[in-house]
Design a protein around this motif. Structure first.
Motif, PDB file in Angstrom:
ATOM      1  N   THR A 293      38.326  42.982  41.687  1.00 54.30           N
ATOM      2  CA  THR A 293      38.222  44.114  40.758  1.00 54.30           C
ATOM      3  C   THR A 293      36.958  43.924  39.922  1.00 54.30           C
ATOM      4  O   THR A 293      36.293  42.893  39.997  1.00 54.30           O
ATOM      5  CB  THR A 293      39.428  44.171  39.805  1.00 54.30           C
ATOM      6  OG1 THR A 293      39.296  43.128  38.815  1.00 54.30           O
ATOM      7  CG2 THR A 293      40.736  43.980  40.542  1.00 54.30           C
ATOM      8  N   GLN A 294      36.668  44.909  39.067  1.00 53.17           N
ATOM      9  CA  GLN A 294      35.561  44.734  38.126  1.00 53.17           C
ATOM     10  C   GLN A 294      36.012  44.063  36.831  1.00 53.17           C
ATOM     11  O   GLN A 294      35.218  43.880  35.913  1.00 53.17           O
ATOM     12  CB  GLN A 294      34.907  46.077  37.811  1.00 53.17           C
ATOM     13  CG  GLN A 294      35.763  47.028  36.976  1.00 53.17           C
ATOM     14  CD  GLN A 294      35.000  48.253  36.510  1.00 53.17           C
ATOM     15  OE1 GLN A 294      33.782  48.289  36.527  1.00 53.17           O
ATOM     16  NE2 GLN A 294      35.734  49.277  36.110  1.00 53.17           N
ATOM     17  N   GLY A 295      37.288  43.658  36.751  1.00 55.11           N
ATOM     18  CA  GLY A 295      37.846  43.111  35.527  1.00 55.11           C
ATOM     19  C   GLY A 295      37.041  42.007  34.868  1.00 55.11           C
ATOM     20  O   GLY A 295      36.865  42.005  33.637  1.00 55.11           O
ATOM     21  N   THR A 449      47.094  49.391  36.717  1.00 54.50           N
ATOM     22  CA  THR A 449      46.131  50.464  36.979  1.00 54.50           C
ATOM     23  C   THR A 449      46.185  50.779  38.473  1.00 54.50           C
ATOM     24  O   THR A 449      45.403  50.246  39.259  1.00 54.50           O
ATOM     25  CB  THR A 449      44.700  50.068  36.575  1.00 54.50           C
ATOM     26  OG1 THR A 449      44.709  49.500  35.273  1.00 54.50           O
ATOM     27  CG2 THR A 449      43.778  51.283  36.586  1.00 54.50           C
ATOM     28  N   PRO A 450      47.121  51.627  38.881  1.00 56.23           N
ATOM     29  CA  PRO A 450      47.223  51.995  40.295  1.00 56.23           C
ATOM     30  C   PRO A 450      46.263  53.136  40.616  1.00 56.23           C
ATOM     31  O   PRO A 450      45.799  53.840  39.722  1.00 56.23           O
ATOM     32  CB  PRO A 450      48.671  52.449  40.416  1.00 56.23           C
ATOM     33  CG  PRO A 450      48.947  53.087  39.078  1.00 56.23           C
ATOM     34  CD  PRO A 450      48.129  52.304  38.066  1.00 56.23           C
ATOM     35  N   VAL A 494      37.004  46.790  43.656  1.00 56.48           N
ATOM     36  CA  VAL A 494      37.443  48.051  43.060  1.00 56.48           C
ATOM     37  C   VAL A 494      37.156  48.083  41.560  1.00 56.48           C
ATOM     38  O   VAL A 494      36.879  47.063  40.929  1.00 56.48           O
ATOM     39  CB  VAL A 494      38.950  48.290  43.306  1.00 56.48           C
ATOM     40  CG1 VAL A 494      39.237  48.401  44.791  1.00 56.48           C
ATOM     41  CG2 VAL A 494      39.797  47.187  42.675  1.00 56.48           C
ATOM     42  N   THR A 495      37.248  49.282  40.983  1.00 56.93           N
ATOM     43  CA  THR A 495      37.032  49.461  39.542  1.00 56.93           C
ATOM     44  C   THR A 495      38.303  49.236  38.735  1.00 56.93           C
ATOM     45  O   THR A 495      38.253  49.159  37.505  1.00 56.93           O
ATOM     46  CB  THR A 495      36.520  50.882  39.253  1.00 56.93           C
ATOM     47  OG1 THR A 495      37.462  51.827  39.763  1.00 56.93           O
ATOM     48  CG2 THR A 495      35.158  51.117  39.893  1.00 56.93           C
ATOM     49  N   LEU A 496      39.433  49.143  39.385  1.00 58.06           N
ATOM     50  CA  LEU A 496      40.742  49.177  38.734  1.00 58.06           C
ATOM     51  C   LEU A 496      41.035  47.877  38.001  1.00 58.06           C
ATOM     52  O   LEU A 496      40.955  46.801  38.578  1.00 58.06           O
ATOM     53  CB  LEU A 496      41.806  49.446  39.797  1.00 58.06           C
ATOM     54  CG  LEU A 496      41.477  50.710  40.608  1.00 58.06           C
ATOM     55  CD1 LEU A 496      42.185  50.696  41.930  1.00 58.06           C
ATOM     56  CD2 LEU A 496      41.797  51.953  39.802  1.00 58.06           C
ATOM     57  N   GLY A 515      39.261  55.894  34.908  1.00 61.46           N
ATOM     58  CA  GLY A 515      37.893  56.365  34.767  1.00 61.46           C
ATOM     59  C   GLY A 515      36.833  55.590  35.513  1.00 61.46           C
ATOM     60  O   GLY A 515      35.750  55.346  34.974  1.00 61.46           O
ATOM     61  N   GLY A 516      37.086  55.168  36.757  1.00 56.26           N
ATOM     62  CA  GLY A 516      36.048  54.587  37.595  1.00 56.26           C
ATOM     63  C   GLY A 516      35.272  53.471  36.916  1.00 56.26           C
ATOM     64  O   GLY A 516      35.838  52.548  36.322  1.00 56.26           O
TER      65      GLY A 516
END
Length: 628
Positions: A293-295, A449-450, A494-496, A515-516
């Motif tokens: 993810t981008q987390g 965040t699905p 992913v962005t989630l 929001g991407g």
């Protein structure tokens, strides 16, 4: 005198944080909290708590309901979750992201003329992850049966009054929907009429989806009759979805419409429990999912910002906005090059990326008086005792990581011709999903965040299940990101990015946003609003954020130019004072404005002093919470 005035403006806050009025009230509860993207789905969560379920049960119920309501996702999408387990006092990460199917290679897509995997259609689909993620969470950490948790979603599939937002999305995308026979059958309920999609308030029926959910419940019931345990019975339903007749129809419907997913792809996939990533920011432990993810971008930004006195700068002062913008650009540049699926080689340099020493080096690059349009990926490898194998690749792209100040913009970072007002670009930047927050008095906390399978979705055969579109987040060229090149069985980056924070060993905040690429931008500012500026959870959820466009987009577009960064482009709230606007323009920023810029944030704050929950539910969209 002019210089003195300028310095004063740089430190000018928009308004005192403690005085901020909110459009929605804070939610208060002492027993449980249920917040998500749609009112009916929040009600489903509340119903589950009233049945005696815990926060995991309620979160799974809300997940099932939002999928059924097509709340910018469906049952064929992906689920990312953080769970606080009060028994172990640890945060658990759930990776229920689908993978690239058999045959999904760079050559396959390049031969079809793509620069990225497509954003729509059956070739955009990874394997479905949400159903498996839901059943894994429920089986291992919930208390209710799958039948009890799916009951609200099944009632909705039998027919619920559809809201305007979803119905209008069906109408808006009807020409695409007409390309896919099973989608057309479900979504366009008035074929041949001027408006072919349902009307707001119309009872929207999904017979095929109801049949699929019924099959899951039947599998659970049969297993229980055979003497299987609760967990085994739920996993029997899981097997029917991924290995049985549901899987067979999903694969048949996918292949009929040109998709690549095979029975073997579904049978081999499984959700993964992981250790989350964590950094400590001024005594608060902040948890994110791993680099698929981008987390970790937010964690990197927090490490950078720890080197600055943000509170003294003033909330949304010029200096504050500039400093956060630069920190986010630095962390996003690393995201865009170094993040990918940790279960595939090469190994991402996450130890270096999240080290405090690396953050100090990155922080030293921030110029106090102007935007740096040439920020690129750094070199985290020395901070974990390794040599960077990609230095030649980075130099070929025009970067000298963290060593020499660049005086030119690399070709791929030069601004594309479209303006920031371009609606298609903004849609790709903000492309949404939903969020789910749940907490209970026993101490269970869930942040999800699905996403995936949003409208316009390809429905796979007669399953009623919309296929994911997450393949588009892969790259086809290693020079863009050597860690995120598409490969069968691999997860795209992913962005989630759900979030959780602990303080003094106890839950402090649980928060998420849709929001991407803006997600970790808005979550970073939400977190700082609470920690640095003392806002309550609703104030922080509504507060005026800003967004950077100086990053590679993760979604949408068919050409490289569609995703290029836009250096210096910034979205500000309309309430931004003229003095701050003028200072930012002088520093090289290109400004645009919105009336609500918080992002649709949902969050829970844990008030240990009083033994209660504070809930924040954004005023940005249809997000809704119920507490007791």
């Amino acid at each position: 005198m002019k210089r003195l005035i300028s310095l004063c403006l740089l430190a000018l806050p928009l308004f005192p944080a403690a005085a901020q009025q909110t459009q929605k009230p804070v939610l208060h509860g002492k027993n449980w909290m249920a917040i998500t993207g749609k009112p009916l789905a929040a009600t489903a969560g509340a119903m589950t708590f009233q049945k005696g379920g815990n926060a995991v049960d309620a979160a799974c119920t809300m997940l099932a309901a939002t999928c059924t309501m097509w709340d910018v996702l469906s049952w064929g999408g992906e689920t990312q979750a953080l769970i606080y387990n009060p028994k172990t006092k640890k945060v658990i990460a759930i990776n229920a992201l689908g993978v690239a199917p058999t045959g999904a290679t760079p050559k396959y897509f390049k031969d079809k003329g793509y620069n990225f995997p497509p954003e729509n259609g059956p070739l955009a689909a990874t394997t479905p992850g949400t159903a498996g993620g839901l059943m894994h969470m429920l089986a291992n950490y919930g208390t209710l049966s799958l039948e009890e948790v799916l009951a609200p979603a099944m009632e909705m599939a039998a027919g619920y009054p559809i809201e305007a937002q979803t119905a209008n999305s069906m109408e808006k995308n009807k020409e695409l929907i007409k390309q896919w026979p099973y989608s057309k059958k479900v979504f366009l309920t008035h074929p041949g009429e001027d408006r072919e999609a349902p009307n707001a308030g119309e009872i929207f029926v999904q017979k095929d989806l109801l049949q699929t959910l019924t099959k899951l419940v039947e599998a659970e019931r049969a297993a229980l009759k055979q003497g299987k345990s609760r967990k085994e019975a739920i996993m029997a339903a899981y097997d029917r979805f991924y290995k049985g007749d549901i899987a067979e129809e999903f694969v048949r419907g996918s292949k009929e419409q040109g998709g690549l997913i095979t029975m073997q792809d579904l049978a081999k996939w499984k959700p993964i429990e992981e250790e989350p990533m964590m950094v400590n920011y001024k005594g608060v432990e902040v948890y994110k999912l791993q680099q698929w993810t981008q987390g970790p971008t937010m964690l990197q930004a927090l490490n950078i910002l720890e080197n600055f006195d943000l509170k003294n700068m003033g909330y949304n002062s010029t200096r504050y906005i500039h400093t956060l913008y630069q920190a986010m650009n630095l962390s996003f540049a690393d995201r865009d090059f170094y993040y990918g699926d940790p279960y595939f080689k090469p190994e991402e340099p996450m130890k270096g990326l999240l080290s405090k020493e690396y953050a100090k080096q990155r922080a030293s690059l921030i110029q106090y008086n102007k935007n740096d349009a040439n920020i690129g990926p750094g070199d985290p490898y020395p901070f974990e005792g390794r040599k960077n194998p990609y230095l030649k690749m980075l130099k070929k792209r025009g970067y000298e990581p963290d060593t020499v100040r660049r005086n030119f913009a690399p070709t791929h970072d030069q601004r594309s011709g479209s303006s920031m007002e371009d609606a298609e670009y903004q849609d790709r930047l903000w492309r949404g999903t939903t969020t789910i927050e749940a907490a209970d008095k026993e101490g269970w906390v869930v942040s999800i965040t699905p996403s995936g399978g949003w409208l316009p979705a390809v429905i796979a055969g007669n399953t009623g299940i919309g296929m994911s579109q997450r393949m588009q987040s892969f790259v086809l060229d290693a020079e863009l990101n050597p860690f995120n090149v598409v490969e069968p069985g691999k997860r795209p980056r992913v962005t989630l990015t759900p979030s959780m924070a602990l303080k003094d060993g106890k839950p402090y905040l649980s928060f998420a946003v849709q929001g991407g690429d803006t997600q970790d931008q808005n979550l970073l500012q939400f977190f700082l609003n609470v920690v640095e500026f003392g806002m309550n959870v609703q104030q922080a959820a509504e507060a005026a954020n800003f967004n950077t466009n100086q990053l590679w987009l993760s979604l949408g577009g068919t050409k490289i130019d569609d995703r290029k960064p836009k250096p210096g482009h910034i979205l500000l709230n309309e309430s931004t004072p003229d003095a701050v606007r003028n200072e930012l323009k002088k520093m090289g920023y290109t400004l645009s404005f919105g009336d609500r810029t918080s992002g649709p944030i949902n969050a829970v704050f844990f008030d240990w002093q009083h033994g209660s929950f504070w809930g924040g539910s954004s005023n940005h969209g249809e997000d809704y919470g119920i507490a007791w």
